[in-house]
Design a protein around this motif. Structure first.
Motif, PDB file in Angstrom:
ATOM      1  N   HIS A  26       0.805  -1.218   0.000  1.00  0.00           N
ATOM      2  CA  HIS A  26       0.000   0.000   0.000  1.00  0.00           C
ATOM      3  C   HIS A  26       0.841   1.272   0.000  1.00  0.00           C
ATOM      4  O   HIS A  26       0.478   2.257  -0.651  1.00  0.00           O
ATOM      5  CB  HIS A  26      -1.008  -0.019   1.144  1.00  0.00           C
ATOM      6  CG  HIS A  26      -2.118  -0.991   0.899  1.00  0.00           C
ATOM      7  ND1 HIS A  26      -3.046  -0.821  -0.109  1.00  0.00           N
ATOM      8  CD2 HIS A  26      -2.427  -2.159   1.489  1.00  0.00           C
ATOM      9  CE1 HIS A  26      -3.886  -1.839  -0.114  1.00  0.00           C
ATOM     10  NE2 HIS A  26      -3.532  -2.668   0.846  1.00  0.00           N
ATOM     11  N   VAL A  27       1.964   1.262   0.695  1.00  0.00           N
ATOM     12  CA  VAL A  27       2.860   2.419   0.643  1.00  0.00           C
ATOM     13  C   VAL A  27       3.407   2.576  -0.774  1.00  0.00           C
ATOM     14  O   VAL A  27       3.455   3.686  -1.311  1.00  0.00           O
ATOM     15  CB  VAL A  27       4.004   2.301   1.678  1.00  0.00           C
ATOM     16  CG1 VAL A  27       5.072   3.360   1.444  1.00  0.00           C
ATOM     17  CG2 VAL A  27       3.453   2.415   3.094  1.00  0.00           C
ATOM     18  N   ARG A  29       1.994   1.653  -3.565  1.00  0.00           N
ATOM     19  CA  ARG A  29       0.907   2.162  -4.413  1.00  0.00           C
ATOM     20  C   ARG A  29       0.661   3.642  -4.175  1.00  0.00           C
ATOM     21  O   ARG A  29       0.442   4.402  -5.111  1.00  0.00           O
ATOM     22  CB  ARG A  29      -0.380   1.383  -4.148  1.00  0.00           C
ATOM     23  CG  ARG A  29      -0.363  -0.009  -4.750  1.00  0.00           C
ATOM     24  CD  ARG A  29      -1.646  -0.723  -4.474  1.00  0.00           C
ATOM     25  NE  ARG A  29      -2.768   0.105  -4.928  1.00  0.00           N
ATOM     26  CZ  ARG A  29      -3.883  -0.368  -5.398  1.00  0.00           C
ATOM     27  NH1 ARG A  29      -4.071  -1.651  -5.485  1.00  0.00           N
ATOM     28  NH2 ARG A  29      -4.851   0.430  -5.773  1.00  0.00           N
ATOM     29  N   LEU A  30       0.723   4.056  -2.908  1.00  0.00           N
ATOM     30  CA  LEU A  30       0.501   5.461  -2.572  1.00  0.00           C
ATOM     31  C   LEU A  30       1.596   6.338  -3.186  1.00  0.00           C
ATOM     32  O   LEU A  30       1.305   7.368  -3.802  1.00  0.00           O
ATOM     33  CB  LEU A  30       0.468   5.647  -1.053  1.00  0.00           C
ATOM     34  CG  LEU A  30       0.379   7.090  -0.561  1.00  0.00           C
ATOM     35  CD1 LEU A  30      -0.940   7.722  -0.981  1.00  0.00           C
ATOM     36  CD2 LEU A  30       0.534   7.145   0.949  1.00  0.00           C
ATOM     37  N   LEU A  34       1.355   9.263  -6.060  1.00  0.00           N
ATOM     38  CA  LEU A  34       1.812  10.633  -5.830  1.00  0.00           C
ATOM     39  C   LEU A  34       2.836  11.106  -6.855  1.00  0.00           C
ATOM     40  O   LEU A  34       2.777  12.235  -7.316  1.00  0.00           O
ATOM     41  CB  LEU A  34       2.402  10.761  -4.415  1.00  0.00           C
ATOM     42  CG  LEU A  34       1.409  10.624  -3.264  1.00  0.00           C
ATOM     43  CD1 LEU A  34       2.140  10.593  -1.923  1.00  0.00           C
ATOM     44  CD2 LEU A  34       0.385  11.752  -3.291  1.00  0.00           C
TER      45      LEU A  34
END
Length: 133
Positions: A26-27, A29-30, A34
């Motif tokens: 998830h990090v 993907r985030l 960004l």
């Protein structure tokens, strides 16, 4: 110190490892959302490695003072941070060698790990691609 059985230890590592892997996913993907998927620099992996190393330093410092630290070490250091990034373990082991005054061994470990890891990756790619790229 409270000792954990092999099954308890395995459960703690598995629970932490799954959590760390989900966090990494998830990090990553985030960060990709960004900076964009076409970014030339692998920001997601870089930020995961740096933040995981920071977390390992904080955790290692805390565990030296905590009671019942083995269960927390298994869950958080081996499990969560191991699933999030093994770079944090690499960083901790290198730092411990430096703190023990084994500077040459630390340098050998750091440089050797990077070079051997890259060599292993390229050997795997060559083997799976059927020859030299």
């Amino acid at each position: 110190m409270i000792s954990t059985s092999s099954w308890q230890a395995s459960g703690l590592v598995a629970l932490g490892g799954g959590t760390g892997a989900l966090l990494r996913f998830h990090v990553g993907r985030l960060v990709t959302a960004l900076v964009g998927p076409a970014a030339a620099f692998p920001w997601g992996t870089f930020l995961i490695n740096v933040s995981g190393s920071l977390a390992m330093g904080l955790l290692a410092g805390w565990l030296t003072r905590a009671n019942g630290g083995e269960a927390w070490r298994l869950l958080l250091a081996v499990g969560v941070l191991g699933g999030f990034t093994t770079f944090s373990s690499f960083s901790l082991e290198t730092a411990l060698l430096i703190e023990r005054g084994a500077i040459g061994l630390a340098a050998t470990y750091a440089v050797g790990s990077v070079l051997a890891g890259l060599a292993g990756l390229f050997l795997g790619l060559i083997a799976m691609r059927g020859g030299v790229a």
